[in-house]
Design an enzyme around this catalytic site. Structure first.
Site, mmCIF file in Angstrom:
data_model
loop_
_atom_site.group_PDB
_atom_site.id
_atom_site.type_symbol
_atom_site.label_atom_id
_atom_site.label_comp_id
_atom_site.label_asym_id
_atom_site.label_seq_id
_atom_site.Cartn_x
_atom_site.Cartn_y
_atom_site.Cartn_z
ATOM 1 N N GLN A 133 109.575 64.155 -6.971
ATOM 2 C CA GLN A 133 110.238 63.000 -6.772
ATOM 3 C C GLN A 133 110.633 62.380 -8.111
ATOM 4 O O GLN A 133 111.718 61.737 -8.362
ATOM 5 C CB GLN A 133 109.596 61.871 -5.987
ATOM 6 C CG GLN A 133 109.371 62.402 -4.399
ATOM 7 C CD GLN A 133 108.504 61.602 -3.675
ATOM 8 O OE1 GLN A 133 107.940 60.524 -4.055
ATOM 9 N NE2 GLN A 133 108.297 61.746 -2.335
ATOM 10 N N LYS A 157 112.032 68.271 5.500
ATOM 11 C CA LYS A 157 112.526 66.754 5.158
ATOM 12 C C LYS A 157 113.206 66.688 3.785
ATOM 13 O O LYS A 157 113.851 65.761 3.547
ATOM 14 C CB LYS A 157 110.969 66.069 5.291
ATOM 15 C CG LYS A 157 111.287 64.590 5.094
ATOM 16 C CD LYS A 157 110.267 63.817 5.904
ATOM 17 C CE LYS A 157 108.881 63.746 5.356
ATOM 18 N NZ LYS A 157 108.734 62.777 4.160
ATOM 19 N N ASP A 201 101.348 68.094 0.442
ATOM 20 C CA ASP A 201 101.210 67.439 1.676
ATOM 21 C C ASP A 201 100.481 68.361 2.631
ATOM 22 O O ASP A 201 100.299 67.489 3.705
ATOM 23 C CB ASP A 201 102.813 67.351 2.001
ATOM 24 C CG ASP A 201 103.626 66.444 1.191
ATOM 25 O OD1 ASP A 201 102.896 65.282 0.719
ATOM 26 O OD2 ASP A 201 104.973 66.547 1.040
#
Length: 424
Positions: free
Chosen positions: A166, A19, A312
């Site tokens: 991020q 992803k 995650d």
């Protein structure tokens, strides 16, 4: 959808494309010159949100399943969107695209679903504002919707208080539009897909220790990228292969980048039968086939520098810990509170409802393994990683495990239950 206990779990599978790499391939291709071609793209809702945003800014993108072609317009080729950009459920889209939007001459706005509107954006607003960007939380609550762009940027050195790829990527992408050298220092190294991929596109970017830096104003050139399987998706089947009886699984073509692959080390630390086969480099990323089989697992401590490499995967690691003997302690993972759900709370609630002995803490959880699990209705809170983690728990639980909303898996793994059914 209902899951019941399995007697065996055997087979060979592939998992959807990574992803993180899929998002970045679209973004970097859009601001490069020429054509970028992605093979193995993750055709999930989050990555479709990224495609939609760049189409709205004038980029020609075509997609056929896992094959995506981006006709880039260069660093300054984006056009002002005619309406608010919709990032859906994607935190990666929100934070990374904000770095790109900060360097545009036009002002744009973005928003997402209910979950995105609760996730903290102050962590990107602070550094972007330091670079001279116009960026504000429209509701003045530090969250989306955001208004961004229309101001010249200057280079900064940013000491990030969190180890977040991020945040790091957002600042580095803004640095493409700034004068001079922009750098980010993290407390612990986070995933480095941005650094690896931007270098391949032609950016002057380097990493030294905990610091990544980039020179503004490069000429980026479109690339052909093969996207490997996502280890975050493989994680569910890694755990399934370790905790189920009579299990023997081969998960092929998985990204094993060490900034992402902490679950492999944790599985080994817990006594898991796990090995990497056919190790190779694909489009600059380490890739391998992962072989797992039924294991007698024991608890361990999971903390410190390994946490960003498996953040995650912690929900499904908690499931693995519940099936191990002894105590597993997860620390330094307060970041779990600001994901699609508060994953400390949601993991604790659901594991307790299945009969596990788990105690939440401020920055993680303590799991006393060895209790028999029983089926229940899983409260997903529309969090894809919660739904998939507890589907794996259902494979070893007595009775039936069902879900209040298994549809959220479309975010990252649309065919998850099909893959699970084929193995069991």
């Amino acid at each position: 959808m209902a899951i019941t206990k399995v007697k065996s779990l055997k087979g060979e599978i592939t998992v959807p494309g990574d992803k993180s790499i899929s998002h970045r391939g679209v973004m970097f291709g859009a601001i490069s010159e020429g054509i970028t071609e992605l093979t193995g793209f993750l055709d999930g809702a989050d990555c479709r949100s990224t495609i939609s945003c760049f189409k709205a800014m004038g980029i020609d993108i075509t997609q056929e399943h896992d094959h995506v072609v981006i006709h880039g317009k260069g660093l300054k080729g984006l056009s002002a969107p005619s309406k608010m950009l919709d990032v859906g459920n994607s935190g990666t889209t929100t934070r990374l695209i904000s770095g790109i939007l900060a360097g545009q001459k036009f002002i744009s706005s973005l928003n997402g679903d209910e979950s995105i509107q609760k996730r903290p954006m102050g962590r990107i607003i602070t550094p972007l504002t330091s670079m001279g960007a116009h960026i504000k939380s429209i509701k003045d609550n530090g969250c989306a919707p955001l208004e961004i762009g229309g101001a010249p940027l200057h280079a900064i050195h940013y000491d990030s208080p969190v180890a977040s790829a991020q945040v790091k990527s957002c600042v580095l992408l803004a640095g493409l539009y700034a004068d001079g050298v922009t750098s980010v220092t993290e407390p612990v190294i986070s995933r480095n897909h941005t650094e690896l991929m931007l270098k391949g596109f032609g950016a002057d970017i380097k990493s030294e220790g905990l610091t990544a830096s980039i020179v503004g104003g490069p000429r980026l050139i479109g690339q052909k990228i093969t996207v490997p399987g996502d280890i975050s998706s493989a994680a569910y089947f890694i755990v399934a292969g370790l905790i189920c009886e009579n299990a023997d699984l081969l998960i092929k073509n998985v990204n094993t980048n060490p900034t992402r692959a902490g679950i492999i080390q944790v599985a080994k630390n817990m006594g898991g039968n796990i090995e990497l086969l056919n190790e190779r480099i694909v489009s600059g990323e380490p890739v391998a086939d992962i072989h797992v089989s039924s294991s007698d697992l024991h608890g361990c401590e999971i903390s410190g520098e390994i946490i960003p490499t498996l953040i995650d995967e912690l929900p499904v690691i908690a499931v693995m810990a519940a099936c191990a003997s002894g105590t597993t302690t997860i620390k330094d993972a307060a970041e779990l509170k600001v994901k699609e759900s508060d994953r400390i709370a949601t993991v604790t609630e659901n594991l307790n409802n299945m009969g596990a002995d788990i105690t939440p803490t401020d920055d993680g959880m303590i799991i006393m393994g060895g209790e028999s699990l029983h089926g229940t209705t899983i409260k997903t809170y529309k969090d894809h990683r919660i739904a998939m983690s507890f589907a794996i728990a259902g494979l070893v639980a007595d009775g039936e495990t069902s879900f209040d909303d298994e549809g959220c898996c479309v975010i990252s793994y649309p065919n998850f239950f099909d893959t699970l059914k084929a193995l069991s």
